[in-house]
Design a protein around this motif. Structure first.
Motif, short mmCIF file in Angstrom:
data_model
loop_
_atom_site.label_atom_id
_atom_site.label_comp_id
_atom_site.label_asym_id
_atom_site.label_seq_id
_atom_site.Cartn_x
_atom_site.Cartn_y
_atom_site.Cartn_z
N LEU A 134 26.47 2.62 5.41
CA LEU A 134 27.49 1.63 5.11
C LEU A 134 27.17 0.91 3.81
CD1 LEU A 134 30.00 0.06 6.09
CD2 LEU A 134 28.41 -1.53 7.17
N ILE A 135 28.19 0.70 2.97
CA ILE A 135 28.05 -0.08 1.75
C ILE A 135 28.78 -1.41 1.98
CG2 ILE A 135 28.48 -0.22 -0.73
CD1 ILE A 135 28.88 2.86 -0.67
N PRO A 136 28.06 -2.50 2.18
CA PRO A 136 28.72 -3.80 2.39
C PRO A 136 29.53 -4.20 1.16
CG PRO A 136 26.39 -3.92 2.95
CD PRO A 136 26.61 -2.61 2.27
N ASP A 137 30.60 -4.97 1.38
CA ASP A 137 31.44 -5.43 0.28
C ASP A 137 30.65 -6.23 -0.75
OD1 ASP A 137 33.65 -4.25 1.44
OD2 ASP A 137 34.29 -6.10 2.45
N THR A 138 29.59 -6.91 -0.31
CA THR A 138 28.80 -7.75 -1.22
C THR A 138 28.00 -6.94 -2.23
OG1 THR A 138 27.02 -7.80 0.40
CG2 THR A 138 28.58 -9.64 0.45
#
Length: 63
Positions: free
Chosen positions: A33-37
């Motif tokens: 997963l690539i967090p939005d941050t």
């Protein structure tokens, strides 16, 4: 408990990516997963990431 690794992005699809550690480029991760941050990642970006015992994981930072 997951370990934190430093590696290189191999591919990006939507909000997930595959990563390999710098020490062993053949150890390709599951889709992480690539967090939005984190912002946008592209192939060959250096990242810090973690993989858990169930092989799920997340990108922690773009380096």
């Amino acid at each position: 408990m997951g370990m934190v690794y430093k590696g290189r992005v191999l591919s990006v699809e939507e909000n997930k990516c595959r990563v390999a550690p710098f020490e062993d480029i053949d150890q390709v991760s599951a889709k992480l997963l690539i967090p939005d941050t984190i912002g946008e990642l592209k192939k060959d970006d250096a990242v810090a990431y973690t993989v858990f015992q169930d092989y799920s994981g997340v990108v922690l930072a773009k380096l």
